[in-house]
Design an enzyme around this catalytic site. Structure first.
Site, short mmCIF file in Angstrom:
data_model
loop_
_atom_site.label_atom_id
_atom_site.label_comp_id
_atom_site.label_asym_id
_atom_site.label_seq_id
_atom_site.Cartn_x
_atom_site.Cartn_y
_atom_site.Cartn_z
N LYS A 83 0.84 -1.20 0.00
CA LYS A 83 0.00 0.00 0.00
C LYS A 83 0.88 1.26 0.00
O LYS A 83 1.89 1.32 0.71
CB LYS A 83 -0.92 -0.04 1.22
CG LYS A 83 -1.95 1.07 1.30
CD LYS A 83 -2.83 0.83 2.53
CE LYS A 83 -3.79 1.97 2.78
NZ LYS A 83 -4.63 1.71 3.98
N SER A 158 -9.34 2.53 3.56
CA SER A 158 -8.43 3.18 2.64
C SER A 158 -7.59 2.22 1.80
O SER A 158 -6.90 2.65 0.88
CB SER A 158 -7.50 4.12 3.42
OG SER A 158 -6.64 3.42 4.29
N SER A 182 -9.69 0.47 7.78
CA SER A 182 -9.16 0.49 6.41
C SER A 182 -8.67 -0.85 5.88
O SER A 182 -8.34 -0.94 4.70
CB SER A 182 -8.02 1.51 6.31
OG SER A 182 -8.53 2.82 6.47
#
Length: 471
Positions: A83, A158, A182
């Site tokens: 990520k 997220s 997230s």
């Protein structure tokens, strides 16, 4: 400009080196010599290229695959992505923000090293909303990350880029992290398994170590429970968590029958919608059919919890605005998106509440522990309503309306970040009327990941998760 039908399904499954393997299965094939790490990386790269024009999940590709410790690790040779809020040496870390020009990281973040110790092959980095603040991966002035189960819908946030790639079959597993939901939110949106570990279970992030209350946990999103279990065991092999009971490798359900608390509506007063209630209720009925005891429970949270978490969330945006030049010399907080700006301004109106907010948030663990008395797990929705269409939670929506929508959506996940308890999102058996996934969440006491994985294995065996390639 590409147009998208809301219900278009996108996946990359095909007859190649990856096949329909999860990460554990692909690693086993590599160890047996049936597939090489180079073939797995090559075919994963081809899958990513095949779907990413429609999903928009990748932030940056590595110039060449970066291999971990070799084929001996739990995920030896398995292709994955990191990520883009976590440093990977040689790749820029952009945090999903247009407020600065990212520069290549000089070294791996501590969690990157922990992930690489499992043997994965890193192909690049996935997109996230600005600084991970939003429960959807959307932008002001850029294309969103789209849900493979329906490209007109959000992939969650997220960790939306990671979830989209895994759900579409481009890679079997991908890095995610969670400061308010997230990992679990995009897992719920995309029909994946998303385990948020206990505070301290994996190495702390640089930001988390600096916070007065560390709410951030790193982990992965995956298509199978055994991948989540194998990740946790590999992370524990790299570093045993001080102060937490060891988990070890969980390989299936337990024979022990559990007492499980059942929550349908959030303690902050948000009522879940009909599809969500139906999915969670059906899961409760399945658990009772499997011999578990399921009973309603009141979480008894402080009525100020939502406002307090919002203030803390705003404090993070304020601090990033102040320290942004450490990310890039050209950082300009005026270029932060509407959600980040709104959170910052909200904090500036309420900053005097900070000491009381911190005291109350730290005391949340007392009320949460009381709710667990006599129970082994607590089950709830992941989100208060089903996956919204692209645009509903866009940072271009006026802040007052946007934050109202977010708080009516993200009503269950933040408490586990504040308390530090582990929780897992699992795909419910029943989709929405449009065929989109719905997530069910289980939470345990601190250090209770084994129990979460055991119940997850049992539900997966009882009714295997829906597969996107069969739709």
């Amino acid at each position: 400009m590409t147009t998208f039908d809301e219900r278009t399904i996108v996946h990359a499954f095909r007859d190649d080196a990856l096949g329909e393997h999860d990460a554990v299965g692909l690693a086993a094939a590599i160890r047996r010599g049936e597939v090489s790490p180079a073939e797995a990386a090559r075919d994963a790269g081809a899958r990513v290229r095949a779907v990413d024009a429609r999903l928009g999940a990748v932030q940056v590709h590595a110039d060449s695959p970066v291999h971990g410790v070799g084929t001996g690790g739990a995920f030896g040779g398995v292709p994955t992505f990191v990520k883009d809020n976590t440093d990977f040496q040689g790749l820029p870390t952009g945090h999903g923000s247009a407020a600065f020009r990212p520069r290549p990281a000089r070294r791996h973040a501590p969690f990157t090293q922990q992930l690489l110790s499992s043997g994965v092959t890193v192909l690049g980095k996935t997109r996230l909303p600005e600084f991970g603040f939003s429960p959807t991966t959307e932008y002001d002035g850029a294309e969103p990350v789209r849900n493979p189960w329906g490209t007109g819908y959000s992939a969650g946030g997220s960790s939306g880029g990671s979830a989209a790639l895994v759900a579409a079959g481009a890679v079997p597993i991908a890095h995610a992290n969670d400061g308010g939901g997230s990992i679990r939110i995009p897992a719920a949106c995309c029909g994946l398994v998303g385990l948020k570990p206990s505070r301290g279970r994996v190495v702390a992030s640089a930001l988390g170590r600096q916070l007065p209350l560390d709410i951030i946990s790193d982990g992965v999103v995956s298509r199978s429970v055994r991948d989540a279990a194998a990740f946790l065991a590999a992370a524990e092999t790299y570093r045993r968590s001080p102060g937490l009971p060891p988990v070890g490798l969980v390989e299936g359900p337990s024979a022990r029958r559990l007492r499980i608390g059942f929550v349908l509506d959030s303690p902050n007063g948000v009522h879940s919608d009909a599809s969500t209630r139906a999915a969670v209720t059906e899961t409760a009925e399945r658990l009772e059919g499997l011999g578990h005891t399921v009973e309603p429970v009141e979480l008894g949270m402080d009525p100020s919890f939502t406002d307090d978490f919002l203030t803390y969330w705003g404090m993070l945006s304020f601090l990033l605005g102040v320290t942004g030049r450490t990310l890039g010399a050209d950082f300009d907080r005026r270029r932060m998106d509407g959600l980040s700006q709104g959170l910052r301004e909200e904090y500036l109106r309420n900053w005097r509440r900070t000491p009381g907010v911190l005291r109350r948030l730290k005391r949340t663990k007392e009320a949460y522990a009381a709710a667990f008395r006599g129970l082994d797990l607590v089950m709830s929705p992941v989100l208060a309503h089903t996956t919204p269409p692209i645009g509903h939670l866009s940072p271009t929506v006026p802040y007052a309306k946007l934050i109202e929508r977010i708080l009516a959506y993200v009503a269950f996940t933040p408490v586990d970040n504040v308390v530090g308890t582990p929780s897992i999102s699992l795909p419910a058996a029943n989709p929405t009327p449009d065929g989109l996934p719905v997530g069910v969440m289980f939470a345990a006491r601190p250090g209770g990941e084994r129990r979460l994985l055991e119940i997850a294995f049992e539900l997966e065996a009882d009714r295997p998760f829906r597969r996107i390639q069969d739709q």
